[in-house]
Each structure stands twice: as C-alpha cells, then as structure tokens.
Design an enzyme around this catalytic site. Structure first.
Site, mmCIF file in Angstrom:
data_model
loop_
_atom_site.group_PDB
_atom_site.id
_atom_site.type_symbol
_atom_site.label_atom_id
_atom_site.label_comp_id
_atom_site.label_asym_id
_atom_site.label_seq_id
_atom_site.Cartn_x
_atom_site.Cartn_y
_atom_site.Cartn_z
ATOM 1 N N SER A 241 -4.855 -0.169 -13.475
ATOM 2 C CA SER A 241 -6.225 -0.905 -13.813
ATOM 3 C C SER A 241 -7.353 0.165 -13.808
ATOM 4 C CB SER A 241 -6.470 -1.869 -12.566
ATOM 5 O OG SER A 241 -6.690 -1.119 -11.654
ATOM 6 N N LYS A 242 -8.550 -0.438 -13.961
ATOM 7 C CA LYS A 242 -9.846 0.345 -13.994
ATOM 8 C C LYS A 242 -9.845 1.222 -12.969
ATOM 9 C CE LYS A 242 -13.147 -1.757 -17.138
ATOM 10 N NZ LYS A 242 -14.089 -2.617 -17.375
ATOM 11 N N ARG A 243 -9.294 0.620 -11.690
ATOM 12 C CA ARG A 243 -9.646 1.231 -10.677
ATOM 13 C C ARG A 243 -8.556 2.578 -10.520
ATOM 14 N NH1 ARG A 243 -6.361 -0.087 -6.256
ATOM 15 N NH2 ARG A 243 -5.343 -1.596 -7.575
ATOM 16 N N HIS A 244 -7.708 2.511 -11.300
ATOM 17 C CA HIS A 244 -6.692 3.787 -11.129
ATOM 18 C C HIS A 244 -6.987 4.692 -12.359
ATOM 19 C CE1 HIS A 244 -3.858 0.568 -9.854
ATOM 20 N NE2 HIS A 244 -3.759 1.278 -8.774
ATOM 21 N N GLY A 245 -7.932 4.281 -13.431
ATOM 22 C CA GLY A 245 -8.344 5.276 -14.472
ATOM 23 C C GLY A 245 -7.751 4.644 -15.704
#
Ligand code: GLU
Length: 470
Positions: A241-245
């Site tokens: 997800s965005k959180r991971h890149g």
C-alpha cells in the site's frame, strides 16, 4: 519474433507493482530482440484519467522503459471491437442475451438453493431459446459462447501447468447492453491484433486467462504464452500500500533514487540470477529469458532499495553526481550564486568526499549543503565546545593555515601542529573548527572538508565571531 506488452489501466500513477510488470515485459522483449508494446486500457471511463495516462508515461520514461510500439489506447479502438463482435455474432461464437439483471439474480438464487455454483445457464443460447421472443424494450448484451466440456490448459511461465475446466466458466458478457465491449474481450482483440506472443502480468489476472484463451481460440488465434507474476507485499507481509511504497515511481525520483537502482531493485522482486544483487540493465537484458521467475509473493524492502541506491551512488561519476544534486541543493535554498561563486568548493569534489555516506541524492545534497551555506552553529554546541581553552588554538591554526599548502595533508599537518602547541586532543579542536566553519559539530574528516573550501573563507570563519542559530 517475441512481442510483449504492458497494458496498464490509467486509474492512478505507475506504482512499484506496475513498474515491475512493465520491466519484466520490457526485459523479456529486449532479451529476445523482440518488440515491447505499451497499451493503455482506458475503457473504464469513470476511473481512467488523462493525468494517470501522463503519470504512467512519465514513470516509464524515467525508468527508460521505452515502448517500441504505442501507446495504443483502447478507447480509440472501439470500432474494431464492435467489428469483431459483429463477426462473432455472425459466426455463432457469440449470441445476444436478453436476461434482465433481476432475472439473473433469481437464476443464481435458485442455483444456490440447489447447492449449485451460480452461473449463467445459457438460456439465450440459440439452441435453448428457439421460439422465444426477445422481450420488448430490453437492450440485449452479447455473450461469448464458451466451449462445453474439456478444459483450458496452459503452461504458465511462472506458475507452471494450469488447467481450468470449461464447466467452471460462464458465457461471458463481451458487450454490454449499451454496446460497449467488456474488459476481457478488449484484451483478447488487442493481444490478437498486436500479435502478442508473451503476456507477462500480475497474477491478479490469472482468473481471466482461461476466458481470454477461449475467446482467442474462437477468433482463430493462437494463444500467447502467459506468465503471471505474484504480487508484491510490504515488508510486513501485507498487500503493498502507499504506506509501504506503493506510491508513484516518480516519488522515488523526488526522494533521490536513481532510475538504474530502482530498475535493479525491481528486477530482483520476483526474479533472480544466482546470487547477483547489483547488476546493470544490460546484464538484466542478457539474463532475462523467462526462467527463474519466482512463484511466491515478493516483499518490498525499503532498506534494500536504499542499499542498492547507495551502491549506484558510490559508483557514479562525481561530475555526474554534482549535476544531479545541483537542482536539489537549489531547491533546498542554496543560492545558485553560492554554488558557482569564485571561491565556492567544486561540487564534484564535494560529491567525491561525501558520496560513500549517502543512500540517496537527497541525502547527498543535504550533506553537501554545509559547503554552500553560511555557518549557523547551535548556541548550545558553541557553549560546550568553543571554550576559552580552545580559542588561542584557533588563532594558531588560522596563522598556520595562512602559510600552508592548500591540500588535505597540509591542513591536517596544521591541525596537528596547533594541537601540539596548545596541548589539546583532536576533538577538542576539530569540533569547534567544524562549528565555526560549517556550523555543524559533525562532518566527514575535518581536514578533507576544510581543504574543499578556499583558504580565505576558512581563515575568515575561524577568526570571525560565530553567528549562532536564533
Ligand atoms: N489493464 C490491466 C491492469 O492494469 C492489465 C491487463 C493485462 O495485462 O492483461 O491491471
């Protein structure tokens, strides 16, 4: 002749997963001296945007994943899809179906009640609907006449042999009642028309493949080879997800990653070549023959990407690095004049000194900043380190530097001489020197840093009263 394609739906930017799929399709085509095609699957008008198309093109350009053909846009091929649907209706490989949504719901409900898997029961197939009058006022859909019996079998480049029974497959809607073709159908017509030989895509599409193969065969085509690459997970094992890149690949540009490092990193997400970790695009093309694709999800690891980027920075030419960080320094507030001034340190020499410690261009620019800004030490650092005991040594050092040859070695010799004269230890002198000249208590080796500035500037800063941060 190998022909591969990358077929993104322009509903967002090009993220890491999409870029990896594009890279694999690109590398496979390049390995076999084939053709790489870009096709924009923009038939979902509600979710597709021109900005997303541009973001995909920008991302691919940044990564130098240049298509040999395209971009083709599905929205520009509507006439072609309608033409193929008309042909299938004539040939009997497709038929019109007037079942209303309510009727289909009731059908599925009844099947569930009998413990059956819900599926379209083929009631409008010509042989089943003889004598039915199409209901008035209903616009029909067009369904593909899926083969009965047997199975769709393919040898997936990644997953190995896969067999799906035709009994599992519905008569798929290929044109909606408003006459628009559906997703799976457009993909098939495009893959056929574009003479795609190898479809490399995410394994979220594996369920579409048997349907697509059946339609392809009904159109007289030879199915391409398929390779379904597993998803990329975050380092916590969760879906990326965005959180991971799972951000735009352009974010990596902004954050100071080199496209070649990102390419190298992406290549290792789900593919390997022995123990090789750092390799060039040329190596990748030479090695990427469709083998060694992993069938398990890969994990995105920011630490590993940073490490790889660092390897590329270390190997990069200093003048090239200087050109790459110059705009970043200017963005960070360094005046272009300060960069180019007569006694400004040569940015490529600064890069040579600092590049081993930086993982990104931004970090390199951050660490280069001190060479181009007025020193603003913290008052508390000055209070601790700029003691009365050390002040006379600073005067001695300034005097020694006035006559020293302006090399790192000579600066080091002057520092040592000043230490000896005042019975100080290196940190007792080096820290206040750093604070006065660079405004920082810590820098790479002080002699090397001083030697990059002009003699005049160093002496002036050693002697002038410090200008602490407010
Ligand atoms: N348009 C699809 C996507 O963005 C890919 C379709 C395909 O590769 O066949 O996920």
């Amino acid at each position: 002749m190998v022909r591969t394609r990358f077929a993104p739906s322009p509903t967002g930017f090009l993220h890491i997963g999409g870029a990896r799929t594009a890279l694999f399709a690109w590398a496979y085509a390049r390995h076999f001296a084939g053709t790489f095609i870009l096709r924009i699957e923009d038939t979902d008008l509600e979710r597709s945007t021109p900005e997303a198309v541009q973001a995909i093109l920008d991302g691919m350009k940044w990564l130098s994943l240049d298509p040999d053909e395209g971009p083709f846009f599905q929205t520009q091929r509507m006439d072609r899809y309608r033409q193929v649907i008309a042909r299938m209706l004539t040939e009997g490989t497709a038929y019109r179906c007037w079942s209303s949504p309510g009727e289909l719901d009731a059908m599925r409900e009844a099947q569930r009640a009998q413990g059956l898997k819900p599926r379209y029961d083929g009631r409008w197939r010509p042989e089943n609907s003889k004598g039915y009058a199409p209901p008035a006022g209903v616009q029909p859909v067009v369904r593909f006449r899926n083969p009965e019996g047997g199975a769709v079998v393919w040898n997936d480049l990644v997953k190995g042999p896969i067999s799906i029974s035709n009994d599992e497959l519905d008569d798929l809607v290929i044109a909606r009642s408003d006459d628009t073709p559906t997703y799976n159908f457009c993909v098939v017509v495009d893959d056929l028309d574009m003479q795609i030989t190898h479809v490399i895509r995410g394994d979220d599409h594996v369920n579409n493949t048997p349907r697509q193969i059946n339609i392809l065969k009904a159109l007289g085509g030879v199915p391409p080879s398929y390779g379904h690459v597993p998803m990329i997970h975050g380092d916590d094992g969760q879906k990326l997800s965005k959180r991971h890149g799972a951000v735009s690949v352009m974010q990596y540009d902004e954050d100071g990653f080199l496209p070649e490092a990102v390419i190298n990193y992406l290549a290792r997400l789900g593919w390997s070549h022995g123990d090789d970790e750092v390799f060039s695009r040329t190596d990748l093309v030479a090695w990427f023959d469709g083998s060694h694709l992993s069938n398990s999800p890969s994990q995105f690891d920011t630490g590993k990407l940073r490490w790889l980027n660092q390897q590329y920075l270390k190997r990069a030419d200093d003048a090239w690095l200087a050109a790459a960080i110059r705009p970043r320094l200017i963005c960070a507030g360094v005046h272009a004049v300060a960069l180019a001034g007569r006694d400004a340190p040569d940015l490529s020499h600064v890069c040579a000194l600092l590049k081993d410690r930086a993982a990104t261009l931004n970090e390199l620019a951050d660490s280069a900043h001190m060479f181009y800004a007025d020193p603003r030490p913290r008052a508390e650092d000055l209070a601790v380190h700029l003691t009365e005991a050390v002040r006379p040594a600073l005067g001695t050092l300034a005097a020694l530097l006035r006559d020293a040859a302006w090399t790192r070695e000579a600066v080091q010799a002057a520092l040592k001489q000043a230490l000896a004269a005042h019975a100080l230890k290196m940190p007792q002198l080096a820290i206040p020197v750093r604070l006065l000249v660079f405004g920082l208590a810590q820098t790479p080796s002080v002699d090397a840093c001083l030697a990059l500035l002009s003699r005049e500037r160093v002496i002036e800063r050693l002697l002038a009263p410090p200008n602490p941060q407010a």
